[in-house]
Design a protein around this motif. Sequence first.
Motif, PDB file in Angstrom:
ATOM      1  N   LEU A  69       0.792  -1.180   0.106  1.00 21.34           N
ATOM      2  CA  LEU A  69       0.067   0.270  -0.128  1.00 21.34           C
ATOM      3  C   LEU A  69       0.906   1.347  -0.116  1.00 21.34           C
ATOM      4  O   LEU A  69       0.530   2.541  -0.672  1.00 21.34           O
ATOM      5  CB  LEU A  69      -0.912   0.015   1.174  1.00 21.34           C
ATOM      6  CG  LEU A  69      -1.880   0.995   1.231  1.00 21.34           C
ATOM      7  CD1 LEU A  69      -2.966   1.237   0.220  1.00 21.34           C
ATOM      8  CD2 LEU A  69      -2.895   0.982   2.476  1.00 21.34           C
ATOM      9  N   MET A  70       2.131   1.116   0.702  1.00 18.32           N
ATOM     10  CA  MET A  70       3.053   2.433   0.817  1.00 18.32           C
ATOM     11  C   MET A  70       3.546   2.761  -0.590  1.00 18.32           C
ATOM     12  O   MET A  70       3.582   3.852  -1.209  1.00 18.32           O
ATOM     13  CB  MET A  70       4.135   2.154   1.995  1.00 18.32           C
ATOM     14  CG  MET A  70       3.392   2.198   3.207  1.00 18.32           C
ATOM     15  SD  MET A  70       4.809   1.690   4.426  1.00 18.32           S
ATOM     16  CE  MET A  70       3.802   1.258   6.004  1.00 18.32           C
ATOM     17  N   TRP A  71       3.799   1.344  -1.349  1.00 21.15           N
ATOM     18  CA  TRP A  71       4.365   1.623  -2.550  1.00 21.15           C
ATOM     19  C   TRP A  71       3.188   2.304  -3.650  1.00 21.15           C
ATOM     20  O   TRP A  71       3.469   3.122  -4.406  1.00 21.15           O
ATOM     21  CB  TRP A  71       4.975   0.214  -3.170  1.00 21.15           C
ATOM     22  CG  TRP A  71       6.111  -0.129  -2.802  1.00 21.15           C
ATOM     23  CD1 TRP A  71       6.367  -1.250  -1.834  1.00 21.15           C
ATOM     24  CD2 TRP A  71       7.717   0.372  -2.887  1.00 21.15           C
ATOM     25  NE1 TRP A  71       7.840  -1.350  -1.553  1.00 21.15           N
ATOM     26  CE2 TRP A  71       8.572  -0.294  -2.310  1.00 21.15           C
ATOM     27  CE3 TRP A  71       8.010   1.387  -3.849  1.00 21.15           C
ATOM     28  CZ2 TRP A  71       9.755  -0.145  -2.343  1.00 21.15           C
ATOM     29  CZ3 TRP A  71       9.202   1.654  -3.897  1.00 21.15           C
ATOM     30  CH2 TRP A  71      10.201   0.970  -3.257  1.00 21.15           C
ATOM     31  N   ALA A  72       2.095   1.894  -3.296  1.00 21.00           N
ATOM     32  CA  ALA A  72       0.976   2.306  -4.166  1.00 21.00           C
ATOM     33  C   ALA A  72       0.820   3.821  -4.043  1.00 21.00           C
ATOM     34  O   ALA A  72       0.446   4.392  -4.912  1.00 21.00           O
ATOM     35  CB  ALA A  72      -0.183   1.382  -3.989  1.00 21.00           C
ATOM     36  N   ALA A  73       0.701   4.073  -2.772  1.00 20.65           N
ATOM     37  CA  ALA A  73       0.599   5.527  -2.464  1.00 20.65           C
ATOM     38  C   ALA A  73       1.667   6.405  -2.783  1.00 20.65           C
ATOM     39  O   ALA A  73       1.384   7.629  -3.493  1.00 20.65           O
ATOM     40  CB  ALA A  73       0.441   5.605  -0.938  1.00 20.65           C
ATOM     41  N   VAL A  91      -4.719   0.258   6.580  1.00 18.75           N
ATOM     42  CA  VAL A  91      -4.326   1.663   5.862  1.00 18.75           C
ATOM     43  C   VAL A  91      -3.211   2.573   6.674  1.00 18.75           C
ATOM     44  O   VAL A  91      -2.644   3.029   5.952  1.00 18.75           O
ATOM     45  CB  VAL A  91      -5.751   2.328   5.874  1.00 18.75           C
ATOM     46  CG1 VAL A  91      -6.325   2.916   7.311  1.00 18.75           C
ATOM     47  CG2 VAL A  91      -5.624   3.642   5.144  1.00 18.75           C
ATOM     48  N   ASP A  92      -3.355   2.458   7.968  1.00 22.34           N
ATOM     49  CA  ASP A  92      -2.377   3.023   8.840  1.00 22.34           C
ATOM     50  C   ASP A  92      -1.096   2.191   9.305  1.00 22.34           C
ATOM     51  O   ASP A  92      -0.723   2.428  10.554  1.00 22.34           O
ATOM     52  CB  ASP A  92      -3.086   3.932   9.930  1.00 22.34           C
ATOM     53  CG  ASP A  92      -3.491   5.183   9.593  1.00 22.34           C
ATOM     54  OD1 ASP A  92      -2.869   5.598   8.600  1.00 22.34           O
ATOM     55  OD2 ASP A  92      -4.221   6.018  10.184  1.00 22.34           O
ATOM     56  N   ALA A 101       1.093   5.013   4.846  1.00 19.23           N
ATOM     57  CA  ALA A 101       0.771   5.140   3.370  1.00 19.23           C
ATOM     58  C   ALA A 101       0.528   6.611   2.891  1.00 19.23           C
ATOM     59  O   ALA A 101       0.869   7.246   1.979  1.00 19.23           O
ATOM     60  CB  ALA A 101      -0.154   4.184   2.853  1.00 19.23           C
ATOM     61  N   LEU A 102      -0.326   7.012   3.748  1.00 19.18           N
ATOM     62  CA  LEU A 102      -0.660   8.653   3.617  1.00 19.18           C
ATOM     63  C   LEU A 102       0.546   9.617   3.705  1.00 19.18           C
ATOM     64  O   LEU A 102       0.592  10.497   2.888  1.00 19.18           O
ATOM     65  CB  LEU A 102      -1.602   9.066   4.747  1.00 19.18           C
ATOM     66  CG  LEU A 102      -2.271  10.431   4.513  1.00 19.18           C
ATOM     67  CD1 LEU A 102      -2.920  10.814   3.255  1.00 19.18           C
ATOM     68  CD2 LEU A 102      -3.130  10.804   5.916  1.00 19.18           C
ATOM     69  N   PRO A 124      -5.101  11.863   9.093  1.00 16.11           N
ATOM     70  CA  PRO A 124      -4.245  12.841   8.696  1.00 16.11           C
ATOM     71  C   PRO A 124      -3.251  13.662   9.494  1.00 16.11           C
ATOM     72  O   PRO A 124      -2.510  14.521   9.325  1.00 16.11           O
ATOM     73  CB  PRO A 124      -5.473  13.926   7.927  1.00 16.11           C
ATOM     74  CG  PRO A 124      -6.470  13.393   9.082  1.00 16.11           C
ATOM     75  CD  PRO A 124      -6.498  12.002   9.360  1.00 16.11           C
ATOM     76  N   ARG A 125      -3.574  13.491  10.870  1.00 15.69           N
ATOM     77  CA  ARG A 125      -2.864  14.050  11.937  1.00 15.69           C
ATOM     78  C   ARG A 125      -1.625  13.057  12.429  1.00 15.69           C
ATOM     79  O   ARG A 125      -1.031  13.387  13.454  1.00 15.69           O
ATOM     80  CB  ARG A 125      -3.739  14.471  12.976  1.00 15.69           C
ATOM     81  CG  ARG A 125      -4.652  15.520  12.746  1.00 15.69           C
ATOM     82  CD  ARG A 125      -5.291  15.972  13.846  1.00 15.69           C
ATOM     83  NE  ARG A 125      -6.293  17.352  13.357  1.00 15.69           N
ATOM     84  CZ  ARG A 125      -6.493  18.154  14.133  1.00 15.69           C
ATOM     85  NH1 ARG A 125      -5.838  18.303  15.352  1.00 15.69           N
ATOM     86  NH2 ARG A 125      -7.246  19.375  13.761  1.00 15.69           N
ATOM     87  N   HIS A 126      -1.175  12.003  11.676  1.00 15.13           N
ATOM     88  CA  HIS A 126      -0.296  10.835  12.265  1.00 15.13           C
ATOM     89  C   HIS A 126       0.906  11.899  12.222  1.00 15.13           C
ATOM     90  O   HIS A 126       1.389  12.631  11.374  1.00 15.13           O
ATOM     91  CB  HIS A 126      -0.164   9.843  11.287  1.00 15.13           C
ATOM     92  CG  HIS A 126       0.789   8.691  11.568  1.00 15.13           C
ATOM     93  ND1 HIS A 126       0.580   8.115  12.555  1.00 15.13           N
ATOM     94  CD2 HIS A 126       1.901   8.596  10.983  1.00 15.13           C
ATOM     95  CE1 HIS A 126       1.910   7.266  12.759  1.00 15.13           C
ATOM     96  NE2 HIS A 126       2.466   7.808  11.853  1.00 15.13           N
TER      97      HIS A 126
END
Length: 219
Positions: A69-73, A91-92, A101-102, A124-126
């Motif tokens: 997922l990180m690669w795709a992001a 997701v996280d 990933a974000l 979004p606040r990670h």
Amino acid sequence: MMRIRQVMVSTMLAVICLLSTHAALADAGEALLDAVMTGQTARVAILLDAGVSPEVASGPGEHEGKTALMWAAETGRSEIADLLLQYGAEVDRANPKGGTALMYAAVSGHVEVIHLLVAAGADPRHRVRHGWTPLLLATAKGHVEAVRALATHGADLDTRDVYGWTLLMRAVERTDPVMVSALLALGLDPAIGDGNGLDAFEIARRQADPSLLDLLKRR
């Protein structure tokens, strides 16, 4: 004696089978990562359908722990990211340095992926060590649309890095008038500093950039 030999043979065959299965799973994982990185959506779907885990990640080295997922992001492949999420990708999930990933989507400025990930529950606040957040990364890299997207999703506009620097201070340091204008439009105050006498105005003065200083003063 014959019974002992039969047990030994059975055990050896079981071990060989297990090792073969592990090797096959490792190869399949590598195949999925390769398909994600090269944008082969159909191949990704086939591998996921075949039971390859969407949680596969790169092994030891520079990219250790970097999930599919990180690669795709990072590469902006929203269709593939969506597929991975549908098949259960977390997701996280964080890599060893805390990156998600974000954060990869933000640092690369992929707005569509940002929307997709946040809709799937990404935070979004990670924040990772040194104070980096998705919003700070997008700002530092000059991705204005990514900053706007993250702001609409509730990212903390008052976030600071480990040195106490605001988003505006980072944008001014980069002499990025487009980003500065965008942040001012989002309501950031250039007079807010790091607590040690440094703010966006002072950074603009030190940069000897009258246009940036004038932009801040007009705010």
